[in-house]
Each structure stands twice: as C-alpha cells, then as structure tokens.
Design a protein around this motif. Structure first.
Motif, short mmCIF file in Angstrom:
data_model
loop_
_atom_site.label_atom_id
_atom_site.label_comp_id
_atom_site.label_asym_id
_atom_site.label_seq_id
_atom_site.Cartn_x
_atom_site.Cartn_y
_atom_site.Cartn_z
N LYS A 1 10.60 3.08 -16.52
CA LYS A 1 10.73 4.53 -16.31
C LYS A 1 9.36 5.19 -16.26
CE LYS A 1 15.31 5.42 -18.30
NZ LYS A 1 16.04 6.15 -19.37
N SER A 2 8.44 4.74 -17.11
CA SER A 2 7.08 5.30 -17.10
C SER A 2 6.39 5.03 -15.77
CB SER A 2 6.26 4.70 -18.25
OG SER A 2 6.80 5.07 -19.49
N LYS A 3 6.59 3.84 -15.23
CA LYS A 3 6.00 3.51 -13.93
C LYS A 3 6.61 4.38 -12.84
CE LYS A 3 4.67 -1.25 -15.04
NZ LYS A 3 4.85 -2.71 -14.73
N TYR A 4 7.91 4.65 -12.94
CA TYR A 4 8.54 5.53 -11.95
C TYR A 4 7.98 6.94 -12.03
CZ TYR A 4 11.76 8.79 -9.87
OH TYR A 4 12.27 9.84 -9.15
N GLN A 5 7.75 7.42 -13.23
CA GLN A 5 7.28 8.80 -13.40
C GLN A 5 5.97 9.04 -12.65
OE1 GLN A 5 8.65 11.60 -14.64
NE2 GLN A 5 10.51 10.34 -14.75
N ARG A 6 5.15 8.01 -12.53
CA ARG A 6 3.87 8.17 -11.84
C ARG A 6 4.05 8.45 -10.34
NH1 ARG A 6 1.61 2.54 -14.34
NH2 ARG A 6 1.95 3.07 -16.54
N VAL A 7 5.19 8.08 -9.80
CA VAL A 7 5.42 8.24 -8.35
C VAL A 7 6.68 9.04 -8.07
CG1 VAL A 7 4.16 6.15 -7.69
CG2 VAL A 7 6.58 5.98 -8.29
N SER A 8 7.19 9.72 -9.08
CA SER A 8 8.50 10.39 -8.96
C SER A 8 8.50 11.55 -7.98
CB SER A 8 8.96 10.89 -10.33
OG SER A 8 8.02 11.81 -10.87
N GLY A 9 7.31 12.01 -7.57
CA GLY A 9 7.26 13.10 -6.61
C GLY A 9 7.39 12.66 -5.17
N ASP A 10 7.48 11.37 -4.91
CA ASP A 10 7.59 10.87 -3.54
C ASP A 10 9.04 10.95 -3.07
OD1 ASP A 10 7.94 8.86 -1.32
OD2 ASP A 10 5.80 8.60 -1.66
N GLU A 11 9.32 11.84 -2.15
CA GLU A 11 10.70 12.08 -1.72
C GLU A 11 11.27 10.92 -0.91
OE1 GLU A 11 12.79 14.24 -2.83
OE2 GLU A 11 11.18 14.92 -4.13
N ARG A 12 10.42 10.20 -0.17
CA ARG A 12 10.92 9.03 0.55
C ARG A 12 11.42 7.97 -0.43
NH1 ARG A 12 7.17 6.07 2.86
NH2 ARG A 12 8.65 4.97 4.21
N LEU A 13 10.66 7.76 -1.50
CA LEU A 13 11.08 6.82 -2.52
C LEU A 13 12.36 7.29 -3.19
CD1 LEU A 13 10.74 4.43 -4.48
CD2 LEU A 13 9.22 5.89 -5.85
N ASN A 14 12.44 8.56 -3.55
CA ASN A 14 13.63 9.07 -4.22
C ASN A 14 14.86 8.93 -3.33
OD1 ASN A 14 12.24 9.74 -6.54
ND2 ASN A 14 11.80 11.83 -5.86
N PRO B 1 0.78 -1.23 0.00
CA PRO B 1 0.00 0.00 0.00
C PRO B 1 0.81 1.29 0.00
CG PRO B 1 -0.07 -1.05 2.16
CD PRO B 1 0.59 -2.01 1.24
N ASP B 2 2.07 1.26 0.51
CA ASP B 2 2.83 2.51 0.53
C ASP B 2 3.67 2.63 -0.74
OD1 ASP B 2 6.01 2.03 1.36
OD2 ASP B 2 4.65 0.41 1.96
N THR B 3 3.92 3.85 -1.16
CA THR B 3 4.56 4.12 -2.45
C THR B 3 5.96 3.55 -2.54
OG1 THR B 3 3.27 6.16 -2.67
CG2 THR B 3 5.21 5.95 -4.06
N VAL B 4 6.73 3.66 -1.47
CA VAL B 4 8.12 3.18 -1.51
C VAL B 4 8.15 1.68 -1.77
CG1 VAL B 4 10.28 2.93 -0.24
CG2 VAL B 4 8.93 5.02 0.00
N SER B 5 7.45 0.92 -0.94
CA SER B 5 7.45 -0.52 -1.10
C SER B 5 6.86 -0.94 -2.44
CB SER B 5 6.65 -1.18 0.03
OG SER B 5 7.31 -1.02 1.27
N ALA B 6 5.80 -0.25 -2.87
CA ALA B 6 5.14 -0.61 -4.13
C ALA B 6 6.09 -0.45 -5.31
CB ALA B 6 3.89 0.22 -4.33
N PHE B 7 6.85 0.65 -5.35
CA PHE B 7 7.75 0.82 -6.49
C PHE B 7 8.96 -0.08 -6.38
CE2 PHE B 7 11.18 2.52 -9.00
CZ PHE B 7 10.56 2.54 -10.25
N VAL B 8 9.48 -0.27 -5.18
CA VAL B 8 10.62 -1.19 -5.03
C VAL B 8 10.21 -2.60 -5.47
CG1 VAL B 8 12.17 -2.31 -3.36
CG2 VAL B 8 11.79 0.16 -3.26
N SER B 9 8.98 -3.00 -5.15
CA SER B 9 8.47 -4.28 -5.60
C SER B 9 8.43 -4.33 -7.13
CB SER B 9 7.08 -4.53 -5.02
OG SER B 9 6.49 -5.68 -5.58
N THR B 10 7.96 -3.28 -7.76
CA THR B 10 7.92 -3.21 -9.23
C THR B 10 9.33 -3.29 -9.81
OG1 THR B 10 5.87 -1.94 -9.24
CG2 THR B 10 7.29 -1.73 -11.18
N LEU B 11 10.27 -2.60 -9.17
CA LEU B 11 11.66 -2.61 -9.62
C LEU B 11 12.27 -4.00 -9.51
CD1 LEU B 11 14.21 -1.14 -10.56
CD2 LEU B 11 14.54 -0.36 -8.19
#
Length: 331
Positions: free
Chosen positions: A304-317, A84-94
């Motif tokens: 990269k397109s999937k990252y762009q959707r969440v690129s504003g999340d500073e914790r993820l960055n 549910p959280d953005t960091v884990s969700a994108f790391v999972s995608t990565l």
C-alpha cells in the motif's frame, strides 16, 4: 575487502533462487552457499532461521527476498528491473508481491499434498541437510522432514476445503501466463522485471516436484521455457509499453490478483488487526478459511505504501479499478 556477496540459500527455497536470479541478471559478484557449508556465517548474521541470507562485502546481513532486492537496487540500477512507465512499474510490483505471497501457496501445497511429491522433496531436503550421510541416515532424515512438513501446510492456508481452490488457481494462472508468454521472453517484454523474479521463484521451485512439473509440461510450454530462461536471465529487448501488455496481462490481474490474492490479503490483515484466531473470506464464490499470518499483513502495508507513491496516476488507477485491485490498495 572482497567485493563478493555471499548468498546462503537452498535450491528448494523459492525466495533463495529468486535472489540468486537477481544477482545473476545484475552481474553482481557472488557465492552461492548452502546453510550447511556456511553455518558459522549464517549464525553470525541471521536474525531469523530462514534463507536466503545475503552477506554483503562489508559484513552486513540481509534477509527477506523483496527487501534484499529493494536495498540493492539503488546501487545496481543497470540493467533496470522496473519498467519506465508508472502503470507497468506498479503492476510489476503488484505481481511480484502476488508471486511471493499467493504463488507460495501453490508451491507449498503441491509439494506436500501428495505422497509422490512428499517423498521426492523430503529426500532432496534430507540430502541438502546431511550431504555426507549414508543412505540409511538420509532415509531417516527424510522421514522426519516429511512428517514435519506435511503437518505444516496450514501455514499457507492449505486444508481439505482450500486445496481444490489452490490447485485451480495454479492451473488458471498457468493458463494466463502461457497466453502472455507465448510471444515474449519475459512478463514485461524483452527483459526481466521485478515481477519475473517473484513469480518465477515459486513456479521454478514447484516444477522441481512431480505433480506441478506434470501440470506445467502438459499445459504451459511457454511458461516452462520462461522458467528455464530465468535461471540465467538476460536482455533480449526493451520493456514493452503497457498498451501492448494489457490484453494478456489484465486477465491475470483480474482473475488472480483482484479476485483472489488481494481479497485474501485484506481479510488476513483485518483478522490480525482484530486479534482473531481464524478468518474466512469468499474468493470467487468459495469460502476460504485459515489462521491469519502476521507477515502477510505487514507485507500488504508495504505494498500500500508503494501504491501511495504513484496513486495520482489516473491511467494506473483505471487499470487497478478495472481489475478489481484498487479498493484493496487504499485505506
């Protein structure tokens, strides 16, 4: 109209078993069919001569494991595979992408690098292709398969120079995964994530061959238990928050994704854009040379397109920057 999906796949195909595990976890009614027994169905629906092919109840064909899951997910949202959280969700995608594209190098190289693995897998493939053949016919088919596939290891970048790098990457990744999975059933906690399916498919298939099986059983018992668990994945708890995952997952991201997979993927994409026949990239101080692959360049573009959707999340960055991943996800 039947509501049963049909998966045409193979036990030796990491992408096929990945999709099957997803269907099992979601409880989606399906049939598991070989290409031999579903040849007419395959010919009608396949755009490419590759498995898996999923045929939907309304007779639509879908190929390519990640797009298959992405397409099905809106209609089968529960149980969820994205934390549910953005960091884990994108790391999972990565990590799902890492499994599909880099983990495939481990599996394919180890399968065809040594005689003992070549012989065993070639025979399994021959039996799959000719289930009713005699022993003599199987022997002949296995010989042809072995000769053809051993000469195709270049496709994943395997050669005399890169072979030690691939095998060390496999062992290093197992070490990180062993530490991470020693006290949790799945990569992101108590239930399987997108990442589990992608990474698992490659390691499960690798474990079917002698050499990687010996490596896994000798050094990574928790990984081996996870491989067994993912055959019939289920819910054993909730997703963990990123802060509890980070201590053991961040090292994997830094050492394997940020230092190897993404630099290689970016160099491959640059070579495709430049029309080069071959490219060389430095990975952890070692030269890696191979022919570029168009699919991987497209796949990086999707990531990269999937990252762009969440690129504003500073914790993820911050996590991506710390692990050396961020620069490869931005243009």
């Amino acid at each position: 109209m039947s509501e049963v999906y049909r998966i045409i796949g193979a036990e030796e195909s990491p992408y096929s078993v990945k999709v099957r595990a997803y269907f099992r976890y979601k409880g989606i009614p399906h049939e598991w069919l070989s290409r031999v027994e579903a040849s007419d169905l395959f010919d009608r629906h396949a755009r490419l001569p590759l498995v898996p092919l999923v045929v939907t109840p309304d007779e639509r064909g879908m190929q390519d494991s990640t797009p298959i899951i992405d397409a099905l997910e809106p209609g089968f949202a529960d149980p969820r595979i994205h934390p549910p959280d953005t960091v884990s969700a994108f790391v999972s995608t990565l990590l799902e992408e890492f499994g599909d594209e880099w983990g495939n190098k481990w599996m394919f190289h180890l399968r065809w690098a040594r005689e003992i693995d070549q012989v065993g897998c070639a025979r399994r493939l021959a039996v799959m292709m000719r289930p009713n053949a005699t022993k003599e016919e199987i022997d002949e088919v296995a010989k042809v398969v072995r000769e053809r596939m051993v000469n195709r290891v270049w496709f994943v970048g395997s050669n005399a120079v890169t072979a030690p790098q691939i095998e060390q990457s496999f062992k290093d990744a197992l070490g990180f995964l062993e530490a991470h999975l020693s006290d949790r059933p799945y990569l992101f906690g108590g239930r399987p994530s997108f990442a589990d399916f992608g990474l698992w498919g490659q390691i499960y298939t690798a474990r079917r061959d002698h050499t990687p099986r010996q490596i896994i059983e000798a050094s990574a018992p928790s990984v081996s238990a996870w491989v067994d668990r993912m055959l019939e994945p289920g819910i054993e708890g909730e997703f963990e928050p990123w802060d509890s995952l980070a201590p053991s997952l961040t090292p994997l991201l830094a050492d394997q994704v940020g230092a190897m997979f993404l630099p290689w993927s970016a160099a491959n994409a640059a070579a495709i854009a430049a029309g080069e026949e071959e490219f060389t990239v430095q990975l952890k101080g070692n030269a890696w040379t191979q022919k570029p692959q168009k699919y991987h360049a497209r796949s990086l573009g999707v990531l990269k397109s999937k990252y762009q959707r969440v690129s504003g999340d500073e914790r993820l960055n911050a996590v991506l920057r710390e692990t050396g991943c961020l620069a490869y996800l931005t243009d």
